[in-house]
Motif scaffolding. Structure first.
Motif, PDB file in Angstrom:
ATOM      1  N   ASP A  28     -11.912 -12.034  30.573  1.00 33.52           N
ATOM      2  CA  ASP A  28     -10.599 -11.828  29.969  1.00 33.52           C
ATOM      3  C   ASP A  28     -10.420 -12.719  28.756  1.00 33.52           C
ATOM      4  O   ASP A  28      -9.848 -12.328  27.749  1.00 33.52           O
ATOM      5  N   ASP A  29     -10.914 -13.969  28.846  1.00 24.74           N
ATOM      6  CA  ASP A  29     -10.778 -14.893  27.729  1.00 24.74           C
ATOM      7  C   ASP A  29     -11.515 -14.375  26.510  1.00 24.74           C
ATOM      8  O   ASP A  29     -11.039 -14.465  25.384  1.00 24.74           O
ATOM      9  N   SER A  30     -12.710 -13.809  26.722  1.00 28.79           N
ATOM     10  CA  SER A  30     -13.478 -13.311  25.588  1.00 28.79           C
ATOM     11  C   SER A  30     -12.773 -12.138  24.934  1.00 28.79           C
ATOM     12  O   SER A  30     -12.794 -11.983  23.720  1.00 28.79           O
ATOM     13  N   VAL A  31     -12.100 -11.301  25.732  1.00 27.55           N
ATOM     14  CA  VAL A  31     -11.350 -10.179  25.169  1.00 27.55           C
ATOM     15  C   VAL A  31     -10.162 -10.685  24.378  1.00 27.55           C
ATOM     16  O   VAL A  31      -9.848 -10.208  23.299  1.00 27.55           O
ATOM     17  N   ALA A  32      -9.477 -11.703  24.913  1.00 25.29           N
ATOM     18  CA  ALA A  32      -8.297 -12.235  24.245  1.00 25.29           C
ATOM     19  C   ALA A  32      -8.644 -12.846  22.899  1.00 25.29           C
ATOM     20  O   ALA A  32      -7.836 -12.860  21.988  1.00 25.29           O
ATOM     21  N   GLU A  33      -9.875 -13.361  22.758  1.00 24.96           N
ATOM     22  CA  GLU A  33     -10.263 -14.008  21.515  1.00 24.96           C
ATOM     23  C   GLU A  33     -10.710 -13.007  20.451  1.00 24.96           C
ATOM     24  O   GLU A  33     -10.908 -13.361  19.307  1.00 24.96           O
ATOM     25  N   SER A  34     -10.896 -11.740  20.815  1.00 17.76           N
ATOM     26  CA  SER A  34     -11.321 -10.751  19.832  1.00 17.76           C
ATOM     27  C   SER A  34     -10.166 -10.440  18.888  1.00 17.76           C
ATOM     28  O   SER A  34      -9.000 -10.558  19.255  1.00 17.76           O
ATOM     29  N   PRO A  35     -10.434 -10.061  17.635  1.00 22.34           N
ATOM     30  CA  PRO A  35      -9.366  -9.815  16.666  1.00 22.34           C
ATOM     31  C   PRO A  35      -8.497  -8.640  17.081  1.00 22.34           C
ATOM     32  O   PRO A  35      -8.986  -7.663  17.649  1.00 22.34           O
ATOM     33  N   PRO A  36      -7.179  -8.706  16.828  1.00 24.03           N
ATOM     34  CA  PRO A  36      -6.283  -7.624  17.225  1.00 24.03           C
ATOM     35  C   PRO A  36      -6.544  -6.369  16.403  1.00 24.03           C
ATOM     36  O   PRO A  36      -6.962  -6.431  15.249  1.00 24.03           O
ATOM     37  N   SER A  37      -6.309  -5.224  17.007  1.00 23.93           N
ATOM     38  CA  SER A  37      -6.457  -3.963  16.293  1.00 23.93           C
ATOM     39  C   SER A  37      -5.155  -3.629  15.583  1.00 23.93           C
ATOM     40  O   SER A  37      -4.082  -4.061  15.992  1.00 23.93           O
ATOM     41  N   HIS A  38      -5.229  -2.856  14.490  1.00 23.69           N
ATOM     42  CA  HIS A  38      -4.057  -2.457  13.723  1.00 23.69           C
ATOM     43  C   HIS A  38      -3.920  -0.943  13.804  1.00 23.69           C
ATOM     44  O   HIS A  38      -4.868  -0.213  13.509  1.00 23.69           O
ATOM     45  N   ALA A  39      -2.743  -0.493  14.181  1.00 24.90           N
ATOM     46  CA  ALA A  39      -2.511   0.941  14.319  1.00 24.90           C
ATOM     47  C   ALA A  39      -2.487   1.594  12.942  1.00 24.90           C
ATOM     48  O   ALA A  39      -1.905   1.062  11.993  1.00 24.90           O
ATOM     49  N   VAL A  40      -3.127   2.736  12.830  1.00 26.81           N
ATOM     50  CA  VAL A  40      -3.122   3.493  11.578  1.00 26.81           C
ATOM     51  C   VAL A  40      -1.736   4.101  11.386  1.00 26.81           C
ATOM     52  O   VAL A  40      -1.151   4.664  12.317  1.00 26.81           O
ATOM     53  N   LEU A  41      -1.193   3.967  10.188  1.00 23.14           N
ATOM     54  CA  LEU A  41       0.155   4.463   9.915  1.00 23.14           C
ATOM     55  C   LEU A  41       0.186   5.990   9.976  1.00 23.14           C
ATOM     56  O   LEU A  41      -0.778   6.660   9.593  1.00 23.14           O
ATOM     57  N   PRO A  42       1.313   6.572  10.423  1.00 16.52           N
ATOM     58  CA  PRO A  42       1.324   8.005  10.756  1.00 16.52           C
ATOM     59  C   PRO A  42       1.608   8.964   9.606  1.00 16.52           C
ATOM     60  O   PRO A  42       1.295  10.152   9.702  1.00 16.52           O
ATOM     61  N   GLN A  43       2.222   8.489   8.516  1.00 17.89           N
ATOM     62  CA  GLN A  43       2.712   9.407   7.481  1.00 17.89           C
ATOM     63  C   GLN A  43       1.743   9.473   6.299  1.00 17.89           C
ATOM     64  O   GLN A  43       1.552   8.496   5.582  1.00 17.89           O
ATOM     65  N   ARG A  44       1.156  10.631   6.089  1.00 20.84           N
ATOM     66  CA  ARG A  44       0.239  10.791   4.958  1.00 20.84           C
ATOM     67  C   ARG A  44       1.038  11.108   3.693  1.00 20.84           C
ATOM     68  O   ARG A  44       1.907  11.981   3.691  1.00 20.84           O
ATOM     69  N   ILE A  45       0.724  10.393   2.618  1.00 19.34           N
ATOM     70  CA  ILE A  45       1.376  10.592   1.325  1.00 19.34           C
ATOM     71  C   ILE A  45       0.336  11.114   0.346  1.00 19.34           C
ATOM     72  O   ILE A  45      -0.622  10.406   0.015  1.00 19.34           O
ATOM     73  N   ASP A  46       0.507  12.348  -0.105  1.00 19.41           N
ATOM     74  CA  ASP A  46      -0.438  12.941  -1.045  1.00 19.41           C
ATOM     75  C   ASP A  46       0.044  12.762  -2.482  1.00 19.41           C
ATOM     76  O   ASP A  46       1.180  12.351  -2.733  1.00 19.41           O
ATOM     77  N   ARG A  47      -0.810  13.089  -3.415  1.00 20.54           N
ATOM     78  CA  ARG A  47      -0.512  12.901  -4.836  1.00 20.54           C
ATOM     79  C   ARG A  47       0.693  13.753  -5.247  1.00 20.54           C
ATOM     80  O   ARG A  47       0.723  14.958  -4.998  1.00 20.54           O
ATOM     81  N   PRO A  48       1.704  13.142  -5.885  1.00 19.68           N
ATOM     82  CA  PRO A  48       2.878  13.915  -6.321  1.00 19.68           C
ATOM     83  C   PRO A  48       2.532  14.809  -7.504  1.00 19.68           C
ATOM     84  O   PRO A  48       1.628  14.511  -8.287  1.00 19.68           O
ATOM     85  N   GLN A  49       3.264  15.891  -7.625  1.00 22.77           N
ATOM     86  CA  GLN A  49       3.016  16.853  -8.692  1.00 22.77           C
ATOM     87  C   GLN A  49       4.074  16.725  -9.786  1.00 22.77           C
ATOM     88  O   GLN A  49       5.246  16.483  -9.508  1.00 22.77           O
ATOM     89  N   GLY A  50       3.657  16.909 -11.028  1.00 23.37           N
ATOM     90  CA  GLY A  50       4.599  16.940 -12.135  1.00 23.37           C
ATOM     91  C   GLY A  50       5.214  15.584 -12.438  1.00 23.37           C
ATOM     92  O   GLY A  50       4.819  14.552 -11.904  1.00 23.37           O
ATOM     93  N   THR A  51       6.205  15.608 -13.315  1.00 21.56           N
ATOM     94  CA  THR A  51       6.925  14.406 -13.731  1.00 21.56           C
ATOM     95  C   THR A  51       8.395  14.570 -13.385  1.00 21.56           C
ATOM     96  O   THR A  51       9.002  15.581 -13.742  1.00 21.56           O
ATOM     97  N   PRO A  52       8.999  13.601 -12.688  1.00 18.86           N
ATOM     98  CA  PRO A  52      10.399  13.768 -12.284  1.00 18.86           C
ATOM     99  C   PRO A  52      11.349  13.681 -13.474  1.00 18.86           C
ATOM    100  O   PRO A  52      11.085  12.965 -14.447  1.00 18.86           O
TER     101      PRO A  52
END
Length: 210
Positions: A28-52
């Motif tokens: 358990d100690d060896s697991v606790a010392e491993s680096p924490p994982s980071h959750a991948v963010l859920p919202q994909r942002i694609d390239r915007p089109q045109g000029t506002p």
């Protein structure tokens, strides 16, 4: 003798159980010392089109009052904060003195979100008596999904494949120049997301990610 043998076996079994607990604890100690994982963010942002379109329409007429001209300029500033097209309104006091140092409070909206602007009028420029300089400070900023997309794809241009964020709405009010509750990760071409993200901030020039 049988009783002694059982007693000895019993002692051994207790010791083995103790050793087993120690071994699991070490695991358990060896697991606790491993680096924490980071959750991948859920919202994909694609390239915007045109000029506002960041210029309100229509612009004030030739006979517009100082109040009407100021309202137009604050609508423009509000659009620049959003860095995305959207319906805007602005309301200032009907009668405003053009004297330098005059202070007024105006209210602008972007997609129904209200921003209060504290305005201080300045001097008239030497080249015209029909214009008045002014300084305007908003009470809060705006973060828009489109505005975030534009700054990310503008900064990283050809190296970005896509971006991941944590559910940024189409538009939301946020304190100016501080970390907001939103963050984004830029995923480069050929890369995989890591879950490490930078905070989104509202500024008077539009959303920023750093």
């Amino acid at each position: 003798m049988r009783g002694k043998r059982l007693a000895v076996l019993g002692v051994v079994s207790v010791v083995l159980a103790g050793c087993g607990d120690g071994s699991e604890s070490g695991s358990d100690d060896s697991v606790a010392e491993s680096p924490p994982s980071h959750a991948v963010l859920p919202q994909r942002i694609d390239r915007p089109q045109g000029t506002p379109a960041l210029e309100p329409s229509p612009s004030p007429g030739a006979n517009a009052s100082l109040s009407e001209n100021l309202e137009y300029e604050l609508r423009k500033k509000t659009l620049q904060m959003a860095s995305a097209a959207g319906d805007t309104t602005a309301v200032c006091p009907e009668r405003i003195s053009g004297t330098a140092g005059t202070k007024v409070t105006c209210r602008a909206t972007y997609r129904g979100l209200a921003v209060t602007w504290d305005v201080t009028l300045g001097d008239k420029p030497g080249w015209s008596q029909d214009y008045v300089s002014f300084d305007a400070t908003p009470d809060q900023g705006l973060i828009t999904k489109e505005g975030v997309a534009r700054v990310l794809y503008g900064n990283f241009r050809d190296t970005i494949d896509y971006a991941l964020c944590n559910d940024i709405p189409p538009a939301v009010l946020a304190p100016l120049n501080v970390r907001s509750q939103y963050s984004c990760e830029v995923v480069g071409k050929g890369d995989q997301p890591t879950g490490f993200a930078d905070p989104v901030r509202a500024t008077e020039s539009g959303p920023r990610v750093y």
